[in-house]
Design a protein around this motif. Structure first.
Motif, mmCIF file in Angstrom:
data_model
loop_
_atom_site.group_PDB
_atom_site.id
_atom_site.type_symbol
_atom_site.label_atom_id
_atom_site.label_comp_id
_atom_site.label_asym_id
_atom_site.label_seq_id
_atom_site.Cartn_x
_atom_site.Cartn_y
_atom_site.Cartn_z
ATOM 1 N N ASN A 246 0.805 -1.227 0.000
ATOM 2 C CA ASN A 246 0.000 0.000 0.000
ATOM 3 C C ASN A 246 0.836 1.275 0.000
ATOM 4 O O ASN A 246 0.266 2.375 -0.026
ATOM 5 N N PHE A 248 2.642 4.460 -1.025
ATOM 6 C CA PHE A 248 2.434 5.335 -2.181
ATOM 7 C C PHE A 248 3.467 6.456 -2.263
ATOM 8 O O PHE A 248 3.899 6.828 -3.367
ATOM 9 N N PHE A 252 5.848 6.769 -5.590
ATOM 10 C CA PHE A 252 5.361 7.811 -6.477
ATOM 11 C C PHE A 252 6.473 8.797 -6.834
ATOM 12 O O PHE A 252 6.475 9.366 -7.931
ATOM 13 N N PRO A 263 -0.416 1.291 -6.148
ATOM 14 C CA PRO A 263 -0.911 2.622 -5.766
ATOM 15 C C PRO A 263 -0.543 3.715 -6.758
ATOM 16 O O PRO A 263 -1.334 4.645 -6.981
ATOM 17 N N VAL A 264 0.647 3.636 -7.357
ATOM 18 C CA VAL A 264 1.044 4.639 -8.342
ATOM 19 C C VAL A 264 0.210 4.490 -9.614
ATOM 20 O O VAL A 264 -0.200 5.494 -10.225
ATOM 21 N N THR A 267 -3.321 6.125 -9.746
ATOM 22 C CA THR A 267 -3.455 7.567 -9.942
ATOM 23 C C THR A 267 -3.854 7.912 -11.372
ATOM 24 O O THR A 267 -4.383 9.001 -11.617
#
Length: 313
Positions: A246, A248, A252, A263-264, A267
């Motif tokens: 999880n 980020f 990122f 997670p990236v 987006t």
């Protein structure tokens, strides 16, 4: 013959014997029963109030996942209405397929699996080694080093982003998975967690017996420490895996959309002037499914290992 000349044998009465006899001491020599608490040995069963509270807690815990599934199964217009829908819609598979394609979640999940797996395994290994050293080995500066490790937990990770990014760039790991893996190969929380467990669960007599048999420290770690430390290692692995999956913030910064983690990659679903909430929820549901599958498969073994270690301790 008078009665005064007849010898009289008196019983050997010890002080306190008469008092004990009056309290109900058995006269046949049996050991008196010890005092027991009235509730000792009974199996306590949960009442209806406990089941109601547990059921409410389970509903509150599962509601975010249920709402994610409901939002992912409808269209964007229906999700933004007031009141929102509370029953699943007919577009779940359609939204899941579109989110999978738009965010390139296939490659992102593979990257997240590599990153989270390597970080979890290395954290468990290094944290167990360090925890064993801090708990049972005697060396100079042990307490100072332990305080330094614990002190790193007080430093916000945002303070080291700039020098860490410069270091990864100089190593040539920019936009690559090693830039995400190597800075988090071990955590201070894991070291402290394993140290606390091993200091209580690992007897010193076992280590001394291994020393007498001629075993060195690595042999003792492999044959004695690892079997005892399996329950906390399993818990630490799951917690670290979920956290790495999880994460980020750092991925990122150091990765781009050509080589992202889950997670990236998610987006990309929120880009644009109008955000499709149902599509975002579908991507979030896809990103959560591997974690749910891992918990379903390994959750019972982890809980069983914790209970086994608790009973042995």
């Amino acid at each position: 013959m008078t009665t005064d000349s007849i010898p009289v044998q008196t019983a050997d009465v010890r002080p306190g014997t008469e008092r004990k006899a009056r309290k109900g001491t058995p006269s046949d020599g049996r050991r008196p029963r010890l005092f027991r608490h009235p509730g000792a040995g009974r199996q306590h069963h949960a009442g209806p109030v406990a089941y109601i509270l547990l059921g409410l807690a389970a509903l509150f815990s599962l509601f975010p996942l249920y709402w994610t599934m409901v939002a992912a199964s409808t269209d964007n217009t229906r999700v933004t209405q007031t009141p929102p829908p509370f029953l699943p819609g007919p577009h779940l598979l359609e939204n899941l397929g579109k989110a999978w394609q738009d965010a390139a979640l296939g490659k992102a999940m593979l990257n997240s699996l590599i990153v989270a797996g390597v970080i979890a395994l290395s954290t468990v290994l290094f944290a167990t080694l360090a925890g064993f050293a801090f708990a049972k080995l005697r060396f100079k500066g042990r307490n100072i080093l332990l305080m330094l490790v614990i002190g790193t937990m007080m430093v916000p990770p945002q303070l080291g982003v700039v020098p860490l990014f410069m270091m990864m760039t100089e190593l040539g790991w920019g936009q690559k998975l090693p830039a995400v893996i190597f800075p988090t190969l071990v955590s201070a929380v894991g070291v402290f967690f394993m140290r606390q467990y091993l200091s209580e669960a690992l007897p010193d007599e076992l280590i001394e017996a291994g020393r007498v048999d001629g075993a060195h420290s690595l042999r003792i770690f492999w044959s004695i420490v690892l079997p005892i430390a399996r329950p906390p290692m399993a818990v630490l692995f799951m917690i670290t895996f979920v956290h790495a999956w999880n994460d980020f913030f750092w991925p990122f910064i150091v990765l781009d959309m050509t080589n992202p983690t889950v997670p990236v990659a998610l987006t990309q679903l929120s880009a644009g002037y109008v955000r499709d909430q149902s599509l975002i929820m579908a991507g979030a549901l896809l990103g959560t499914l591997p974690l749910l599958a891992m918990f379903v498969v390994f959750g019972r073994q982890i809980v069983g290992g914790i209970m086994q270690g608790a009973v042995k301790g």
